[in-house]
Design a protein around this motif. Structure first.
Motif, PDB file in Angstrom:
ATOM      1  N   MET A 150       1.441  -1.227  -0.579  1.00 24.25           N
ATOM      2  CA  MET A 150      -0.138  -0.169   0.185  1.00 24.25           C
ATOM      3  C   MET A 150       1.288   0.842   0.018  1.00 24.25           C
ATOM      4  SD  MET A 150      -3.357   1.110   2.553  1.00 24.25           S
ATOM      5  CE  MET A 150      -3.561   0.422   2.254  1.00 24.25           C
ATOM      6  N   PHE A 151       0.851   1.883  -0.658  1.00 24.24           N
ATOM      7  CA  PHE A 151       1.189   3.289  -0.960  1.00 24.24           C
ATOM      8  C   PHE A 151       2.509   3.316  -1.789  1.00 24.24           C
ATOM      9  CE2 PHE A 151      -0.140   3.483   3.752  1.00 24.24           C
ATOM     10  CZ  PHE A 151      -1.273   4.117   3.479  1.00 24.24           C
ATOM     11  N   CYS A 152       2.924   2.423  -1.784  1.00 27.63           N
ATOM     12  CA  CYS A 152       3.897   1.944  -2.712  1.00 27.63           C
ATOM     13  C   CYS A 152       3.765   2.470  -4.576  1.00 27.63           C
ATOM     14  CB  CYS A 152       4.109   0.621  -3.523  1.00 27.63           C
ATOM     15  SG  CYS A 152       5.959   0.060  -2.543  1.00 27.63           S
ATOM     16  N   ASP A 153       4.851   3.562  -5.304  1.00 30.90           N
ATOM     17  CA  ASP A 153       4.449   4.601  -6.387  1.00 30.90           C
ATOM     18  C   ASP A 153       5.574   3.502  -7.515  1.00 30.90           C
ATOM     19  OD1 ASP A 153       6.252   5.750  -5.956  1.00 30.90           O
ATOM     20  OD2 ASP A 153       4.697   7.605  -6.020  1.00 30.90           O
ATOM     21  N   SER A 154       5.392   3.918  -9.039  1.00 32.74           N
ATOM     22  CA  SER A 154       6.678   3.589  -9.272  1.00 32.74           C
ATOM     23  C   SER A 154       8.193   3.978  -9.195  1.00 32.74           C
ATOM     24  CB  SER A 154       6.417   4.514 -11.104  1.00 32.74           C
ATOM     25  OG  SER A 154       7.261   5.601 -11.121  1.00 32.74           O
ATOM     26  N   GLN A 155       7.756   4.791  -8.039  1.00 31.78           N
ATOM     27  CA  GLN A 155       9.399   5.185  -7.353  1.00 31.78           C
ATOM     28  C   GLN A 155       9.632   5.036  -6.275  1.00 31.78           C
ATOM     29  OE1 GLN A 155       9.817  10.132  -6.839  1.00 31.78           O
ATOM     30  NE2 GLN A 155       8.555  10.647  -8.133  1.00 31.78           N
ATOM     31  N   GLY A 156       8.401   3.657  -5.418  1.00 33.74           N
ATOM     32  CA  GLY A 156       9.381   2.601  -4.236  1.00 33.74           C
ATOM     33  C   GLY A 156       7.979   3.091  -3.202  1.00 33.74           C
ATOM     34  N   LEU A 157       7.899   3.286  -2.122  1.00 29.92           N
ATOM     35  CA  LEU A 157       7.713   3.092  -1.421  1.00 29.92           C
ATOM     36  C   LEU A 157       7.543   4.580  -0.347  1.00 29.92           C
ATOM     37  CD1 LEU A 157       5.795   2.305   1.446  1.00 29.92           C
ATOM     38  CD2 LEU A 157       7.369   1.222   2.263  1.00 29.92           C
ATOM     39  N   PRO A 158       7.145   5.966   0.224  1.00 28.04           N
ATOM     40  CA  PRO A 158       7.218   7.671   0.116  1.00 28.04           C
ATOM     41  C   PRO A 158       7.905   7.270   1.730  1.00 28.04           C
ATOM     42  CG  PRO A 158       5.096   6.814  -0.470  1.00 28.04           C
ATOM     43  CD  PRO A 158       5.767   5.849  -0.673  1.00 28.04           C
ATOM     44  N   THR A 159       8.400   7.660   2.345  1.00 30.80           N
ATOM     45  CA  THR A 159       9.087   7.345   3.330  1.00 30.80           C
ATOM     46  C   THR A 159       8.491   8.419   4.782  1.00 30.80           C
ATOM     47  OG1 THR A 159      10.501   9.320   3.338  1.00 30.80           O
ATOM     48  CG2 THR A 159      11.596   7.231   2.733  1.00 30.80           C
TER      49      THR A 159
END
Length: 142
Positions: free
Chosen positions: A44-53
């Protein structure tokens, strides 16, 4: 006493997918737990850049939950729901954890009284450490 282990975190936290942010418990001590998470696109919350910190606070909270679940298991109790009351000293020096990378999360109990606790938490990622103090509450009656 410290014990090196590798246990499925879902056995110790009252969460279900997709709201699961730790994979395994790697180590448990009298006042701490160490967990790990492999960053993958199904989180959940992952996008093409990864997991937001900014999700770090949830990774830390779930590691605390796993610690509490492991403590409860000693008394033959199932994992209980707890509440994140707040955090202090959280600094996020970059925006994303990259896909395919593994994080190690440590939660160390600093204080616990009548369900109210404070934990010093750290996430190890590459050559970075993200740390924070989390205040939590686990009701005694559920």
């Amino acid at each position: 006493m410290t014990q090196a282990i590798q246990m499925n975190a879902l056995d110790f936290i009252p969460h279900e997918k997709p709201m699961v942010f730790i994979d395994h418990i790697l180590e448990i001590g009298d006042n701490f737990a160490v967990a790990e998470l492999l960053i993958h696109s199904d989180l959940m919350f992952c996008d093409s850049q990864g997991l937001p910190t900014w999700a770090s606070i949830e990774l830390m909270a779930q590691t605390i939950s796993a610690y509490a679940g492991l403590q409860g298991k000693k008394n033959k109790q199932p994992p209980k729901i707890g509440f994140l009351l707040g955090t202090r000293k959280l600094h996020l020096p970059f925006e994303y954890f990259e896909l395919g990378k593994t994080l190690r999360i440590k939660a160390e109990q600093q204080y616990l009284h009548e369900g109210l606790g404070q934990f010093a938490c750290e996430i190890q990622y590459e050559n970075h450490t993200i740390s924070a103090m989390l205040n939590v509450y686990e009701p005694t009656e559920q």
